[in-house]
Design an enzyme around this catalytic site. Structure first.
Site, mmCIF file in Angstrom:
data_model
loop_
_atom_site.group_PDB
_atom_site.id
_atom_site.type_symbol
_atom_site.label_atom_id
_atom_site.label_comp_id
_atom_site.label_asym_id
_atom_site.label_seq_id
_atom_site.Cartn_x
_atom_site.Cartn_y
_atom_site.Cartn_z
ATOM 1 N N MET A 1 0.849 -1.197 0.000
ATOM 2 C CA MET A 1 0.000 0.000 0.000
ATOM 3 C C MET A 1 0.883 1.245 0.000
ATOM 4 O O MET A 1 0.434 2.344 0.369
ATOM 5 C CB MET A 1 -0.930 -0.013 1.214
ATOM 6 C CG MET A 1 -1.906 -1.192 1.167
ATOM 7 S SD MET A 1 -3.387 -0.930 2.130
ATOM 8 C CE MET A 1 -2.713 -0.758 3.767
ATOM 9 N N GLN B 1 -2.578 -12.557 7.318
ATOM 10 C CA GLN B 1 -2.801 -12.170 5.918
ATOM 11 C C GLN B 1 -2.083 -13.126 4.964
ATOM 12 O O GLN B 1 -2.666 -13.607 3.985
ATOM 13 C CB GLN B 1 -2.303 -10.740 5.704
ATOM 14 C CG GLN B 1 -2.244 -10.317 4.261
ATOM 15 C CD GLN B 1 -1.855 -8.858 4.118
ATOM 16 O OE1 GLN B 1 -2.705 -7.985 4.226
ATOM 17 N NE2 GLN B 1 -0.583 -8.583 3.878
ATOM 18 N N HIS C 1 9.213 -3.610 3.335
ATOM 19 C CA HIS C 1 8.804 -3.836 1.941
ATOM 20 C C HIS C 1 10.027 -4.179 1.081
ATOM 21 O O HIS C 1 9.971 -5.075 0.238
ATOM 22 C CB HIS C 1 8.159 -2.570 1.353
ATOM 23 C CG HIS C 1 6.922 -2.105 2.071
ATOM 24 N ND1 HIS C 1 6.866 -0.923 2.759
ATOM 25 C CD2 HIS C 1 5.697 -2.668 2.180
ATOM 26 C CE1 HIS C 1 5.645 -0.757 3.264
ATOM 27 N NE2 HIS C 1 4.921 -1.814 2.945
HETATM 28 P P1 AMP Z 1 1.543 -2.982 3.493
HETATM 29 O O1 AMP Z 1 2.069 -1.933 2.579
HETATM 30 O O2 AMP Z 1 1.567 -2.591 4.934
HETATM 31 O O3 AMP Z 1 0.223 -3.538 3.033
HETATM 32 O O4 AMP Z 1 2.565 -4.187 3.402
HETATM 33 C C1 AMP Z 1 2.903 -4.781 2.175
HETATM 34 C C2 AMP Z 1 3.685 -6.031 2.428
HETATM 35 O O5 AMP Z 1 4.859 -5.728 3.182
HETATM 36 C C3 AMP Z 1 2.885 -7.058 3.233
HETATM 37 O O6 AMP Z 1 3.169 -8.356 2.724
HETATM 38 C C4 AMP Z 1 3.461 -6.897 4.619
HETATM 39 O O7 AMP Z 1 3.373 -8.055 5.413
HETATM 40 C C5 AMP Z 1 4.911 -6.579 4.297
HETATM 41 N N1 AMP Z 1 5.532 -5.897 5.446
HETATM 42 C C6 AMP Z 1 5.074 -4.792 6.085
HETATM 43 N N2 AMP Z 1 5.867 -4.504 7.133
HETATM 44 C C7 AMP Z 1 6.838 -5.446 7.157
HETATM 45 C C8 AMP Z 1 7.961 -5.704 8.016
HETATM 46 N N3 AMP Z 1 8.228 -4.931 9.055
HETATM 47 N N4 AMP Z 1 8.730 -6.763 7.734
HETATM 48 C C9 AMP Z 1 8.455 -7.574 6.677
HETATM 49 N N5 AMP Z 1 7.427 -7.387 5.837
HETATM 50 C C10 AMP Z 1 6.622 -6.339 6.077
#
Ligand code: AMP
Length: 281
Positions: A30, A154, A37
């Site tokens: 997002m 998720q 990310h």
């Molecule tokens: P989001 O933009 O928050 O929807 O996250 C996008 C992807 O990045 C999702 O698969 C999350 O699980 C992953 N993600 C977010 N924060 C972290 C983190 N601290 N460590 C590893 N992956 C992450």
């Protein structure tokens, strides 16, 4: 690095890659990118010839009282970070492109494992997630897609969706990336005030405490959860949504640890809801 905003162009690019025999790794996000990310991009890079990262703040997965309208949007920095991490394509469709008619009448629902943990307090959230991820899989047509363990439930739900619907995508889960003091990286951390940010380290500390108890032989969930709750409640602004110890696959609560489990928590600091987890094997 290419920036693609239409479904048609994205499909054409992916088809051309397939024709050349290139594997496509896909990282859905997002936006408001951080090292969490980028760690997914890194893994995708190692395992595929090309990497697509999507940026789409999906209204369908936000509840009415949640932060959709204020969710941080940092397009320029995101492009710089994506380019330097080696992303080939940023796919950033607009709202109209993804949802010409809103809300969609067709959605993807994974049952059972979506009722628990975050699903219990965020009704409809996972339907929004699976619907948009299913659409993105159809558009990007990746060989592999990468999700963070940070959002353990998720990743599990998406893996199950892919299996149940025979989607030809290998769903992979990557480790949680943390700040130096242990706080799991999240786009939502920027909502925290200075004092909330200081207090928020209680989440990773509570998980660490649980791991120490487990390592000294504790297998009953009650004393582990009790110790975690006590640690979190020592932070004056923390309000617990849930702290649970669950089976790694079906997310049912576990009383005695006999197989792999996940310790998962969601805690509010003011209006900001943070999640974190730890797998005990
Ligand atoms: P989001 O933009 O928050 O929807 O996250 C996008 C992807 O990045 C999702 O698969 C999350 O699980 C992953 N993600 C977010 N924060 C972290 C983190 N601290 N460590 C590893 N992956 C992450």
């Amino acid at each position: 690095m290419l920036i693609i905003e239409t479904i048609e162009e994205m499909r054409a690019w992916s088809a051309a890659q397939k024709k050349s025999g290139n594997r496509i790794g896909f990282v859905p996000t997002m936006g408001c990118l951080h090292d969490g990310h980028l760690s997914l991009v890194n893994i995708a890079r190692q395992q595929n010839q090309t990497v697509v990262l999507s940026i789409f703040v999906n209204p369908l997965q936000f509840g009415a009282s949640e932060d959709y309208s204020i969710y941080p949007r940092t397009e320029e920095t995101d492009h710089e970070l994506a380019a330097s991490a080696g992303v080939d394509v940023v796919f950033q469709p607009g709202f109209q492109e993804m949802y010409p008619v809103y809300p969609p009448l067709t959605t993807v629902q994974v049952s059972g494992i979506t009722d628990r943990l975050c699903g219990a307090s965020r009704h409809g959230h996972f339907n929004g997630v699976t619907t948009v991820v299913c659409k993105l899989f159809q558009i990007v047509a990746p060989d592999s897609a990468y999700f963070g363990q940070k959002d353990y439930q998720q990743a599990l739900v998406i893996r199950r969706m892919a299996r149940d619907l025979d989607l030809p995508v290998h769903v992979q889960m990557a480790p949680i990336i943390r700040e130096a003091d242990g706080l799991a990286m999240s786009s939502r951390n920027r909502y925290l005030t200075e004092s909330q940010r200081r207090e928020a380290i209680c989440l990773s500390q509570a998980l660490k405490l649980a791991k120490e108890l487990f390592d000294t032989g504790e297998r009953r969930s009650a004393p582990i959860l009790e110790a975690m709750i006590k640690r979190i409640q020592a932070s004056p602004s923390a309000v617990i949504d849930y702290v649970e110890l669950c089976d790694l696959e079906n997310l049912e609560p576990v009383e005695i640890i006999e197989g792999p489990v996940v310790l998962a928590l969601a805690v509010f600091f003011g209006k900001t809801r943070l999640i974190d987890n730890l797998i005990l094997e």
